[in-house]
Design an enzyme around this catalytic site. Structure first.
Site, PDB file in Angstrom:
ATOM      1  N   GLU A   1     109.904  79.417  -2.908  1.00 35.60           N
ATOM      2  CA  GLU A   1     110.139  78.403  -1.893  1.00 35.60           C
ATOM      3  C   GLU A   1     109.023  78.356  -0.850  1.00 35.60           C
ATOM      4  OE1 GLU A   1     113.646  81.251  -1.633  1.00 35.60           O
ATOM      5  OE2 GLU A   1     111.869  81.107  -2.886  1.00 35.60           O
TER       6      GLU A   1
ATOM      7  N   ARG B   1     117.486 106.957 -35.722  1.00 36.45           N
ATOM      8  CA  ARG B   1     118.300 107.845 -34.891  1.00 36.45           C
ATOM      9  C   ARG B   1     118.410 107.320 -33.460  1.00 36.45           C
ATOM     10  NH1 ARG B   1     117.171 114.328 -33.838  1.00 36.45           N
ATOM     11  NH2 ARG B   1     119.064 114.727 -32.627  1.00 36.45           N
TER      12      ARG B   1
END
Length: 366
Positions: free
Chosen positions: A55, A302
């Site tokens: 902004e 794993r």
């Protein structure tokens, strides 16, 4: 107020915010558009942490035209000091007439306070337009800011029969060159990559981001290594400028090996052990303390299985290659005990599939 006009400008703001994907962590991606009398007056997006917020960039471009204008924001303006001043004060001083805000910021320091401040200042505020876009764009930020642990994405590559390697452990290359290039693009969007020590020993990867669109991108490399088997000459330790290397190990791992790895620039962190190896919850908590908002898991079977069985993964991006490997000793990306019934199978939600080279990529959420 014209809903079609509002939609168009909010879409534009999201288009701007997308440009910063992978560059703003631990902040969210945010875009802003200022419109005066039906004409574009200013626009901007938050480029990276520490730089002006969206902004502020948009208001600077609009200048005096911001008075009486409407601002379109993908996320509510901040009200607190961080690396930059509160944005809501600048919006109020600019004399805006209206603000269209797509999403509320769940940050405990925010959570609607920016909206309330705008309303108190007499600015008309609309909230919620295209809010689902923010949920997708800032999915990592939304989890991190509320739970202080990273958003976890699993990134396996498998054959059509689900194998990630042959019975001998050979895996280069299951996926196509195009899919491997997309992996580097995906790495660039995240804060850290994680593998197990088995991947380091078998493949000796660098785990860096190697794509021209991400030139100079640093990414944290994380290794799970219960017994500190990572060798001092591993390639992951040869490029400290490309990102820190964190090696998580158990409480009783040899101190001599830890010192040797630390002499090569690694950070060795001891955490409790679980049945699957190092305790993943402790790993994620430590990464959260280091402001890692998103973690890409490229580990072997794993590691991937441990994240899934521990219900610690948020998303999967699976590359399926049109190959059949077979063999009872060839690992799939999900091993473990498995479910006894189809009704107990783990669903992958909001799945979508798209081609990439000869492969298919499937993306979904847990």
């Amino acid at each position: 107020m014209n809903i079609r006009t509002d939609l168009a400008y909010v879409e534009m703001a999201y288009g701007l915010a997308e440009k910063a994907r992978g560059r703003t962590s631990p902040n969210p991606c945010v875009g802003a558009v200022v419109v005066k009398d039906g004409r574009l007056a200013g626009f901007g997006y938050h480029e990276e942490a520490g730089k002006p917020h969206a902004e502020i960039v948009a208001l600077a471009r609009a200048g005096r035209r911001a008075k009486g204008a409407t601002i379109y924001l993908t996320l509510e303006p901040c009200v607190h000091w961080g690396r930059t001043p509160p944005c809501v004060d600048s919006l109020i001083r600019a004399g805006l007439k209206r603000a269209v805000v797509s999403a509320i910021d769940p940050n405990p320091l925010m959570n609607g306070r920016g909206i309330k401040a705008l309303k108190r200042a007499g600015i008309e505020v609309s909230v919620g337009l295209l809010v689902e876009k923010n949920g997708k764009l800032n999915e990592a930020y939304l989890k991190f800011i509320t739970r202080r642990v990273p958003f976890v994405i699993l990134k396996p590559a498998a054959s059509l029969d689900g194998r990630i390697a042959t019975k001998t452990g050979h895996s280069r290359w299951i996926s196509s060159a195009e899919a491997r290039e997309s992996t580097h693009l995906l790495r660039g969007e995240h804060d850290a990559i994680l593998v197990g020590s088995g991947t380091v020993l078998r493949d000796d990867p660098r785990l860096t981001v190697r794509h021209p669109l991400w030139a100079g991108k640093r990414i944290m490399r994380v290794v799970l290594d219960t017994r500190l088997r990572t060798p001092r000459d591993a390639r992951i330790l040869s490029s400290p400028s490309r990102g820190d290397v964190l090696i998580f190990t158990g409480p009783r791992a040899p101190e001599r090996k830890a010192r040797a790895l630390e002499s090569k620039g690694a950070v060795v962190i001891r955490v409790p052990l679980s049945a699957a190896g190092v305790d993943l919850k402790s790993v994620l908590a430590e990464l959260g303390r280091r402001d890692v908002t998103s973690l890409l898991v490229e580990g072997g079977s794993r590691v991937l299985t441990a994240f899934i069985e521990g219900k610690l993964a948020d998303k999967i991006v699976l590359t399926l290659s049109p190959k059949l490997i077979g063999g009872t000793r060839a690992l799939s990306f999900l091993e473990g005990e498995g479910t006894a019934s189809i009704k107990d199978a783990l669903p992958v939600k909001n799945a979508r599939c798209f081609p990439i080279g000869d492969d298919r990529m499937i993306e979904g959420y847990f």
